[in-house]
Design a protein around this motif. Sequence first.
Motif, PDB file in Angstrom:
ATOM      1  N   PRO A  18      51.826  15.211  39.754  1.00  0.00           N
ATOM      2  CA  PRO A  18      52.821  16.278  39.871  1.00  0.00           C
ATOM      3  C   PRO A  18      52.432  17.234  40.997  1.00  0.00           C
ATOM      4  O   PRO A  18      51.248  17.495  41.220  1.00  0.00           O
ATOM      5  CB  PRO A  18      52.757  16.980  38.514  1.00  0.00           C
ATOM      6  N   GLN A  19      53.408  17.744  41.700  1.00  0.00           N
ATOM      7  CA  GLN A  19      53.149  18.645  42.816  1.00  0.00           C
ATOM      8  C   GLN A  19      53.119  20.103  42.401  1.00  0.00           C
ATOM      9  O   GLN A  19      52.720  20.965  43.169  1.00  0.00           O
ATOM     10  CB  GLN A  19      54.208  18.431  43.907  1.00  0.00           C
ATOM     11  N   ARG A  20      53.542  20.397  41.171  1.00  0.00           N
ATOM     12  CA  ARG A  20      53.633  21.788  40.725  1.00  0.00           C
ATOM     13  C   ARG A  20      53.440  21.864  39.214  1.00  0.00           C
ATOM     14  O   ARG A  20      53.897  21.009  38.470  1.00  0.00           O
ATOM     15  CB  ARG A  20      55.013  22.318  41.097  1.00  0.00           C
ATOM     16  N   PHE A  21      52.744  22.916  38.788  1.00  0.00           N
ATOM     17  CA  PHE A  21      52.575  23.221  37.367  1.00  0.00           C
ATOM     18  C   PHE A  21      52.773  24.721  37.175  1.00  0.00           C
ATOM     19  O   PHE A  21      52.550  25.505  38.101  1.00  0.00           O
ATOM     20  CB  PHE A  21      51.154  22.887  36.874  1.00  0.00           C
ATOM     21  N   GLU A  22      53.124  25.123  35.964  1.00  0.00           N
ATOM     22  CA  GLU A  22      53.103  26.537  35.603  1.00  0.00           C
ATOM     23  C   GLU A  22      51.930  26.742  34.655  1.00  0.00           C
ATOM     24  O   GLU A  22      51.816  26.058  33.638  1.00  0.00           O
ATOM     25  CB  GLU A  22      54.395  26.980  34.930  1.00  0.00           C
ATOM     26  N   ILE A  23      51.067  27.696  35.005  1.00  0.00           N
ATOM     27  CA  ILE A  23      49.917  28.041  34.170  1.00  0.00           C
ATOM     28  C   ILE A  23      50.233  29.336  33.439  1.00  0.00           C
ATOM     29  O   ILE A  23      50.693  30.308  34.046  1.00  0.00           O
ATOM     30  CB  ILE A  23      48.645  28.236  35.016  1.00  0.00           C
ATOM     31  N   LEU A  24      49.975  29.342  32.144  1.00  0.00           N
ATOM     32  CA  LEU A  24      50.117  30.542  31.327  1.00  0.00           C
ATOM     33  C   LEU A  24      48.742  30.974  30.859  1.00  0.00           C
ATOM     34  O   LEU A  24      47.966  30.144  30.373  1.00  0.00           O
ATOM     35  CB  LEU A  24      50.996  30.267  30.102  1.00  0.00           C
ATOM     36  N   LEU A  25      48.430  32.246  31.010  1.00  0.00           N
ATOM     37  CA  LEU A  25      47.196  32.800  30.466  1.00  0.00           C
ATOM     38  C   LEU A  25      47.552  33.479  29.155  1.00  0.00           C
ATOM     39  O   LEU A  25      48.379  34.392  29.130  1.00  0.00           O
ATOM     40  CB  LEU A  25      46.570  33.811  31.426  1.00  0.00           C
ATOM     41  N   VAL A  26      46.943  32.998  28.085  1.00  0.00           N
ATOM     42  CA  VAL A  26      47.255  33.517  26.752  1.00  0.00           C
ATOM     43  C   VAL A  26      45.959  33.900  26.034  1.00  0.00           C
ATOM     44  O   VAL A  26      44.912  33.311  26.288  1.00  0.00           O
ATOM     45  CB  VAL A  26      48.036  32.482  25.903  1.00  0.00           C
ATOM     46  N   PRO A  27      46.032  34.879  25.129  1.00  0.00           N
ATOM     47  CA  PRO A  27      44.859  35.179  24.312  1.00  0.00           C
ATOM     48  C   PRO A  27      44.498  33.961  23.465  1.00  0.00           C
ATOM     49  O   PRO A  27      45.376  33.228  23.002  1.00  0.00           O
ATOM     50  CB  PRO A  27      45.334  36.338  23.423  1.00  0.00           C
ATOM     51  N   HIS A  30      49.778  28.361  18.142  1.00  0.00           N
ATOM     52  CA  HIS A  30      51.225  28.465  18.241  1.00  0.00           C
ATOM     53  C   HIS A  30      51.815  27.281  19.000  1.00  0.00           C
ATOM     54  O   HIS A  30      51.170  26.666  19.827  1.00  0.00           O
ATOM     55  CB  HIS A  30      51.617  29.768  18.938  1.00  0.00           C
ATOM     56  N   ASP A  31      53.057  26.996  18.723  1.00  0.00           N
ATOM     57  CA  ASP A  31      53.787  25.922  19.380  1.00  0.00           C
ATOM     58  C   ASP A  31      53.785  26.144  20.893  1.00  0.00           C
ATOM     59  O   ASP A  31      54.075  27.240  21.369  1.00  0.00           O
ATOM     60  CB  ASP A  31      55.218  25.889  18.837  1.00  0.00           C
ATOM     61  N   ALA A  32      53.479  25.092  21.645  1.00  0.00           N
ATOM     62  CA  ALA A  32      53.389  25.197  23.104  1.00  0.00           C
ATOM     63  C   ALA A  32      54.686  25.684  23.733  1.00  0.00           C
ATOM     64  O   ALA A  32      54.664  26.359  24.759  1.00  0.00           O
ATOM     65  CB  ALA A  32      52.984  23.849  23.694  1.00  0.00           C
ATOM     66  N   ALA A  80      43.428  26.378  40.591  1.00  0.00           N
ATOM     67  CA  ALA A  80      43.069  25.577  39.426  1.00  0.00           C
ATOM     68  C   ALA A  80      42.850  24.123  39.783  1.00  0.00           C
ATOM     69  O   ALA A  80      43.523  23.587  40.657  1.00  0.00           O
ATOM     70  CB  ALA A  80      44.168  25.680  38.371  1.00  0.00           C
ATOM     71  N   ASP A  81      41.907  23.501  39.072  1.00  0.00           N
ATOM     72  CA  ASP A  81      41.755  22.048  39.081  1.00  0.00           C
ATOM     73  C   ASP A  81      42.405  21.577  37.791  1.00  0.00           C
ATOM     74  O   ASP A  81      42.015  22.025  36.703  1.00  0.00           O
ATOM     75  CB  ASP A  81      40.284  21.637  39.090  1.00  0.00           C
ATOM     76  N   ILE A  82      43.406  20.709  37.917  1.00  0.00           N
ATOM     77  CA  ILE A  82      44.176  20.278  36.754  1.00  0.00           C
ATOM     78  C   ILE A  82      44.151  18.764  36.646  1.00  0.00           C
ATOM     79  O   ILE A  82      44.393  18.062  37.631  1.00  0.00           O
ATOM     80  CB  ILE A  82      45.640  20.770  36.849  1.00  0.00           C
ATOM     81  N   ASP A  83      43.864  18.268  35.444  1.00  0.00           N
ATOM     82  CA  ASP A  83      43.953  16.838  35.162  1.00  0.00           C
ATOM     83  C   ASP A  83      45.439  16.534  34.956  1.00  0.00           C
ATOM     84  O   ASP A  83      46.019  16.935  33.952  1.00  0.00           O
ATOM     85  CB  ASP A  83      43.155  16.500  33.914  1.00  0.00           C
ATOM     86  N   PRO A  84      46.078  15.854  35.894  1.00  0.00           N
ATOM     87  CA  PRO A  84      47.518  15.632  35.784  1.00  0.00           C
ATOM     88  C   PRO A  84      47.920  14.712  34.637  1.00  0.00           C
ATOM     89  O   PRO A  84      49.054  14.775  34.163  1.00  0.00           O
ATOM     90  CB  PRO A  84      47.909  15.034  37.135  1.00  0.00           C
ATOM     91  N   GLU A  85      47.003  13.886  34.155  1.00  0.00           N
ATOM     92  CA  GLU A  85      47.338  12.977  33.057  1.00  0.00           C
ATOM     93  C   GLU A  85      47.361  13.694  31.716  1.00  0.00           C
ATOM     94  O   GLU A  85      48.253  13.496  30.915  1.00  0.00           O
ATOM     95  CB  GLU A  85      46.358  11.806  33.029  1.00  0.00           C
ATOM     96  N   THR A  86      46.366  14.544  31.477  1.00  0.00           N
ATOM     97  CA  THR A  86      46.295  15.253  30.192  1.00  0.00           C
ATOM     98  C   THR A  86      46.894  16.650  30.272  1.00  0.00           C
ATOM     99  O   THR A  86      47.054  17.304  29.250  1.00  0.00           O
ATOM    100  CB  THR A  86      44.839  15.387  29.713  1.00  0.00           C
ATOM    101  N   ARG A  87      47.174  17.123  31.489  1.00  0.00           N
ATOM    102  CA  ARG A  87      47.693  18.474  31.738  1.00  0.00           C
ATOM    103  C   ARG A  87      46.698  19.545  31.288  1.00  0.00           C
ATOM    104  O   ARG A  87      47.074  20.624  30.873  1.00  0.00           O
ATOM    105  CB  ARG A  87      49.059  18.648  31.092  1.00  0.00           C
ATOM    106  N   ALA A  88      45.413  19.226  31.389  1.00  0.00           N
ATOM    107  CA  ALA A  88      44.361  20.176  31.033  1.00  0.00           C
ATOM    108  C   ALA A  88      43.883  20.908  32.281  1.00  0.00           C
ATOM    109  O   ALA A  88      43.690  20.296  33.334  1.00  0.00           O
ATOM    110  CB  ALA A  88      43.190  19.455  30.386  1.00  0.00           C
ATOM    111  N   ARG A 137      46.839  27.584  29.774  1.00  0.00           N
ATOM    112  CA  ARG A 137      47.649  26.483  29.248  1.00  0.00           C
ATOM    113  C   ARG A 137      48.728  26.112  30.265  1.00  0.00           C
ATOM    114  O   ARG A 137      49.228  26.961  30.994  1.00  0.00           O
ATOM    115  CB  ARG A 137      48.324  26.904  27.935  1.00  0.00           C
ATOM    116  N   ILE A 138      49.086  24.858  30.283  1.00  0.00           N
ATOM    117  CA  ILE A 138      50.157  24.361  31.139  1.00  0.00           C
ATOM    118  C   ILE A 138      51.452  24.342  30.336  1.00  0.00           C
ATOM    119  O   ILE A 138      51.482  23.901  29.197  1.00  0.00           O
ATOM    120  CB  ILE A 138      49.859  22.929  31.649  1.00  0.00           C
TER     121      ILE A 138
END
Length: 84
Positions: free
Chosen positions: A5-14, A20-22, A56-64, A82-83
Amino acid sequence: MSTHPQRFEILLVPEHVEGHDAAHLEDFAIRSAVVEATGEIGASGYPRYVGEGMEADIDPETRAVEALLVDGAELDYGLSARIR
């Protein structure tokens, strides 16, 4: 040609909202950023994504999110990336 993927949205959450549901993480996010692929591989061995003050370094397969800098600093304790 990359199939990552060429783009992800990263959310910073407590961390306490981890259960909670993603789909609803945006309600709890203290910051978000859309990051785009740089074409480089990060120190973690995963593709590097950059944007809106996050790197960020992101594993595109697991979205981690495997590595993350926010405004040039490591993520504060008590926060999770979180992605969406």
